[in-house]
Write a protein that holds these residues in place. Structure first.
Motif, PDB file in Angstrom:
ATOM      1  N   ASP A 160      -1.237  -2.784  -5.872  1.00 17.26           N
ATOM      2  CA  ASP A 160      -1.512  -4.156  -5.752  1.00 17.26           C
ATOM      3  C   ASP A 160      -2.411  -4.463  -4.608  1.00 17.26           C
ATOM      4  O   ASP A 160      -2.922  -5.698  -4.715  1.00 17.26           O
ATOM      5  N   CYS A 161      -2.305  -3.799  -3.728  1.00 17.80           N
ATOM      6  CA  CYS A 161      -3.125  -4.021  -2.296  1.00 17.80           C
ATOM      7  C   CYS A 161      -4.533  -4.015  -2.637  1.00 17.80           C
ATOM      8  O   CYS A 161      -5.378  -4.785  -1.827  1.00 17.80           O
ATOM      9  N   MET A 162      -4.976  -3.474  -3.674  1.00 17.57           N
ATOM     10  CA  MET A 162      -6.617  -3.677  -3.805  1.00 17.57           C
ATOM     11  C   MET A 162      -6.801  -5.110  -4.165  1.00 17.57           C
ATOM     12  O   MET A 162      -8.172  -5.222  -3.729  1.00 17.57           O
ATOM     13  N   MET A 163      -5.999  -5.820  -4.509  1.00 19.25           N
ATOM     14  CA  MET A 163      -6.322  -7.217  -4.811  1.00 19.25           C
ATOM     15  C   MET A 163      -6.309  -8.117  -3.553  1.00 19.25           C
ATOM     16  O   MET A 163      -6.828  -9.071  -3.433  1.00 19.25           O
ATOM     17  N   ASN A 164      -5.690  -7.553  -2.507  1.00 17.34           N
ATOM     18  CA  ASN A 164      -5.572  -8.368  -1.090  1.00 17.34           C
ATOM     19  C   ASN A 164      -6.894  -7.737  -0.181  1.00 17.34           C
ATOM     20  O   ASN A 164      -6.956  -8.540   0.655  1.00 17.34           O
ATOM     21  N   LEU A 165      -7.524  -6.792  -0.454  1.00 16.55           N
ATOM     22  CA  LEU A 165      -8.675  -6.456   0.281  1.00 16.55           C
ATOM     23  C   LEU A 165      -9.831  -7.328   0.446  1.00 16.55           C
ATOM     24  O   LEU A 165     -10.447  -7.297   1.469  1.00 16.55           O
ATOM     25  N   PRO A 166      -9.962  -8.094  -0.680  1.00 12.84           N
ATOM     26  CA  PRO A 166     -10.876  -9.215  -0.396  1.00 12.84           C
ATOM     27  C   PRO A 166     -10.698 -10.206   0.708  1.00 12.84           C
ATOM     28  O   PRO A 166     -11.841 -10.717   1.141  1.00 12.84           O
ATOM     29  N   LEU A 167      -9.588 -10.324   1.177  1.00 17.12           N
ATOM     30  CA  LEU A 167      -9.170 -11.007   2.343  1.00 17.12           C
ATOM     31  C   LEU A 167     -10.044 -10.497   3.525  1.00 17.12           C
ATOM     32  O   LEU A 167     -10.484 -11.184   4.377  1.00 17.12           O
ATOM     33  N   LEU A 168      -9.987  -9.305   3.665  1.00 18.17           N
ATOM     34  CA  LEU A 168     -10.722  -8.645   4.795  1.00 18.17           C
ATOM     35  C   LEU A 168     -12.244  -8.411   4.667  1.00 18.17           C
ATOM     36  O   LEU A 168     -12.833  -8.627   5.708  1.00 18.17           O
ATOM     37  N   TYR A 169     -12.598  -8.185   3.389  1.00 20.16           N
ATOM     38  CA  TYR A 169     -14.081  -8.556   3.251  1.00 20.16           C
ATOM     39  C   TYR A 169     -14.666  -9.781   3.802  1.00 20.16           C
ATOM     40  O   TYR A 169     -15.638 -10.028   4.119  1.00 20.16           O
ATOM     41  N   TRP A 170     -13.767 -10.847   3.379  1.00 14.62           N
ATOM     42  CA  TRP A 170     -14.291 -12.250   3.553  1.00 14.62           C
ATOM     43  C   TRP A 170     -14.441 -12.439   5.128  1.00 14.62           C
ATOM     44  O   TRP A 170     -15.197 -12.745   5.700  1.00 14.62           O
ATOM     45  N   ALA A 171     -13.183 -11.732   5.665  1.00 15.60           N
ATOM     46  CA  ALA A 171     -13.178 -11.982   7.252  1.00 15.60           C
ATOM     47  C   ALA A 171     -14.338 -11.378   8.028  1.00 15.60           C
ATOM     48  O   ALA A 171     -14.841 -11.926   8.935  1.00 15.60           O
ATOM     49  N   GLY A 176     -18.664 -11.298  11.242  1.00 11.43           N
ATOM     50  CA  GLY A 176     -19.887 -10.456  11.539  1.00 11.43           C
ATOM     51  C   GLY A 176     -19.133  -9.246  12.024  1.00 11.43           C
ATOM     52  O   GLY A 176     -19.772  -8.133  12.354  1.00 11.43           O
ATOM     53  N   ASP A 177     -17.822  -9.106  12.201  1.00 12.23           N
ATOM     54  CA  ASP A 177     -16.998  -7.962  12.442  1.00 12.23           C
ATOM     55  C   ASP A 177     -16.894  -6.867  11.642  1.00 12.23           C
ATOM     56  O   ASP A 177     -15.901  -7.226  10.573  1.00 12.23           O
ATOM     57  N   PRO A 178     -17.247  -5.799  11.737  1.00  3.49           N
ATOM     58  CA  PRO A 178     -17.023  -4.876  10.666  1.00  3.49           C
ATOM     59  C   PRO A 178     -15.800  -4.112  10.612  1.00  3.49           C
ATOM     60  O   PRO A 178     -15.561  -3.475   9.472  1.00  3.49           O
ATOM     61  N   ARG A 179     -14.839  -4.337  11.634  1.00  2.00           N
ATOM     62  CA  ARG A 179     -13.666  -3.761  11.557  1.00  2.00           C
ATOM     63  C   ARG A 179     -12.745  -4.039  10.252  1.00  2.00           C
ATOM     64  O   ARG A 179     -12.225  -3.058   9.556  1.00  2.00           O
ATOM     65  N   PHE A 180     -12.926  -5.224   9.852  1.00  2.97           N
ATOM     66  CA  PHE A 180     -12.260  -5.619   8.570  1.00  2.97           C
ATOM     67  C   PHE A 180     -12.616  -4.835   7.477  1.00  2.97           C
ATOM     68  O   PHE A 180     -11.842  -4.363   6.423  1.00  2.97           O
ATOM     69  N   GLN A 181     -14.111  -5.016   7.082  1.00  2.00           N
ATOM     70  CA  GLN A 181     -14.556  -4.164   6.001  1.00  2.00           C
ATOM     71  C   GLN A 181     -14.125  -2.722   6.078  1.00  2.00           C
ATOM     72  O   GLN A 181     -14.064  -1.885   5.111  1.00  2.00           O
ATOM     73  N   GLN A 182     -14.376  -2.233   7.308  1.00  3.53           N
ATOM     74  CA  GLN A 182     -14.202  -0.870   7.534  1.00  3.53           C
ATOM     75  C   GLN A 182     -12.610  -0.396   7.083  1.00  3.53           C
ATOM     76  O   GLN A 182     -12.483   0.574   6.424  1.00  3.53           O
ATOM     77  N   ILE A 183     -11.617  -1.224   7.552  1.00  5.64           N
ATOM     78  CA  ILE A 183     -10.165  -0.971   6.937  1.00  5.64           C
ATOM     79  C   ILE A 183     -10.275  -1.027   5.435  1.00  5.64           C
ATOM     80  O   ILE A 183      -9.724  -0.488   4.828  1.00  5.64           O
ATOM     81  N   ALA A 184     -10.593  -1.953   5.048  1.00  2.83           N
ATOM     82  CA  ALA A 184     -10.647  -2.342   3.574  1.00  2.83           C
ATOM     83  C   ALA A 184     -11.054  -1.096   2.671  1.00  2.83           C
ATOM     84  O   ALA A 184     -10.530  -0.878   1.690  1.00  2.83           O
ATOM     85  N   ALA A 185     -12.373  -0.893   3.178  1.00  4.26           N
ATOM     86  CA  ALA A 185     -12.938   0.191   2.373  1.00  4.26           C
ATOM     87  C   ALA A 185     -12.268   1.570   2.373  1.00  4.26           C
ATOM     88  O   ALA A 185     -12.349   2.538   1.575  1.00  4.26           O
ATOM     89  N   ALA A 186     -11.619   1.771   3.663  1.00  5.42           N
ATOM     90  CA  ALA A 186     -10.958   3.177   4.160  1.00  5.42           C
ATOM     91  C   ALA A 186      -9.786   3.145   3.100  1.00  5.42           C
ATOM     92  O   ALA A 186      -9.563   4.142   2.655  1.00  5.42           O
ATOM     93  N   HIS A 187      -9.239   2.119   2.979  1.00  2.80           N
ATOM     94  CA  HIS A 187      -7.896   1.973   2.202  1.00  2.80           C
ATOM     95  C   HIS A 187      -8.182   2.105   0.718  1.00  2.80           C
ATOM     96  O   HIS A 187      -7.601   3.026  -0.167  1.00  2.80           O
ATOM     97  N   ALA A 188      -9.232   1.671   0.127  1.00  7.90           N
ATOM     98  CA  ALA A 188     -10.010   1.703  -1.033  1.00  7.90           C
ATOM     99  C   ALA A 188     -10.349   3.118  -1.446  1.00  7.90           C
ATOM    100  O   ALA A 188      -9.885   3.698  -2.596  1.00  7.90           O
ATOM    101  N   LYS A 189     -10.862   3.793  -0.438  1.00  8.23           N
ATOM    102  CA  LYS A 189     -11.257   5.269  -0.769  1.00  8.23           C
ATOM    103  C   LYS A 189     -10.026   6.050  -0.850  1.00  8.23           C
ATOM    104  O   LYS A 189      -9.944   7.043  -1.715  1.00  8.23           O
TER     105      LYS A 189
END
Length: 378
Positions: A160-171, A176-189
């Protein structure tokens, strides 16, 4: 959306039905936060101590979708009222979890995208920061759930958490802080590695050692059992990996979405009506209309990011699911609040086949997508 004329006409007709039904429903619902219905009328999660319930953002999402189509301030005001109610959750540590995206993407983020409201931005960023803080460095996953009594969820992750990752991509996009996307992408991988099976089916829950990151085992979760194929989980995976591709451009995520989608499509019954679990016993007839609606919306999105015949395959599958729902599982009575019938939260629950708010949300979202209407919430 490149639809055949008869499909475009069908979608337009369904949108008219949705708009005609939802105005009296919204007036009647007032300031409730619905989850299901009792005798056809919405319950209220804000009245029964469940203000932090994971589905509490979906009514706000319906309101924003309807406002984007109609411009009616009724929906605008109702969406903001619900969003403000969820402020109580931001002050409750136990109410914040892996489902922050489900709560604040359809509410605060949607509001910010439409109005650039600074309070909405603040709410969404608080939710995103909390979600990012659930990331387990040893296992590269976002922890699911808080502990319930003696249940230890420190090493649990769910599809289910795959649908929550867009909150981090949006952040990341907003700050402009890459931390959020890095965490989301790491979880997705990590989810792609450990949740998706060879045949394209997915696990619901994977348990890791929270200290070493080693996978321990999978759990059946809300499906029939370990190794089965809970259909809403398939839908979360299909849609969620598509979203990670949209936000990152990483083809690995697109390939994951395609693999799950092909498995899902290969298991759609002739009726187009989706069971609770693709591997439930043959004599079990329980359905989950919400899984069909979520999958349809995900398939429409996937069709926009694939080419030619493959794209048509996904769009046609979405149409099959939505038309089956509209013809067999939709309630258009204006004196009753729900649209979708026969949604099921979990296979082993005591109750099955009832109305659930996210079923209505994703059905509305999917039909609006067919007409290139509505807003992109995820």
């Amino acid at each position: 959306m490149d639809l055949l004329q008869n499909d475009a006409d069908w979608a337009s007709g369904v949108i008219e039905k949705i708009i005609e039904k939802m105005k009296p429903v919204t007036l009647r619902t007032g300031n409730k936060i619905p989850y299901t219905t009792v005798n056809g009328i919405f319950d209220d999660r804000s009245e029964n101590g469940d203000i932090a319930w994971w589905t509490n953002g979906f009514w706000g999402g319906i309101m924003w979708q309807l406002f984007s189509v109609t411009g009616d301030s009724l929906y605008h005001n109702a969406a903001i009222e619900l969003e403000e109610k969820l402020d109580a959750v931001l002050m409750d540590h136990n109410g914040l979890d892996h489902d922050n995206g489900f709560k604040w993407l359809p509410t605060a983020v949607a509001h910010y995208r439409l109005d650039q409201n600074s309070q909405s931005y603040n709410r969404a960023m608080l939710a995103a920061e909390n979600l990012a803080g659930r990331f387990n460095l040893a296992g590269n996953f976002i922890r699911a759930w808080n502990d319930w009594g003696d249940e230890d969820h420190r090493g649990w992750a769910i599809i289910d958490c795959m649908m929550n990752l867009p909150l981090l991509y949006w952040a990341s996009n907003r700050t402009g802080d890459p931390r959020f996307q890095q965490i989301a992408a790491a979880h997705a991988k990590q989810a792609q590695k450990y949740f998706i099976r060879e045949d394209g089916s997915v696990n619901h829950i994977v348990e890791f050692n929270p200290f070493t990151g080693e996978m321990i085992k999978s759990h059946g979760g809300q499906g029939y059992g370990t190794g089965s194929s809970w259909t809403r989980g398939q839908s979360w995976g299909l849609y969620g990996f598509t979203l990670s591709y949209i936000h990152t451009g990483d083809d690995h995520f697109l390939n994951a979405a395609v693999k799950i989608a092909d498995y899902f499509i290969s298991n759609i019954p002739e009726t187009g009506l989706i069971p609770v679990d693709f591997r439930q016993p043959a004599d079990c007839t329980w359905e989950d209309s919400s899984a069909a609606a979520i999958a349809a919306s995900g398939l429409i999105e996937l069709s926009r990011h694939t080419k030619e015949q493959v794209s048509k395959k996904y769009l046609n599958a979405a149409l099959l699911l939505l038309k089956a729902l509209e013809q067999n599982r939709c309630n258009w009575k204006k004196e009753e609040d729900y649209i979708l019938e026969k949604c099921t939260a979990a296979y082993h629950d005591k109750e099955h086949e009832f109305s659930i708010i996210y079923g209505d949300y994703y059905f509305i979202e999917a039909v609006l997508k067919l007409a290139d209407k509505g807003i992109f919430i995820w």
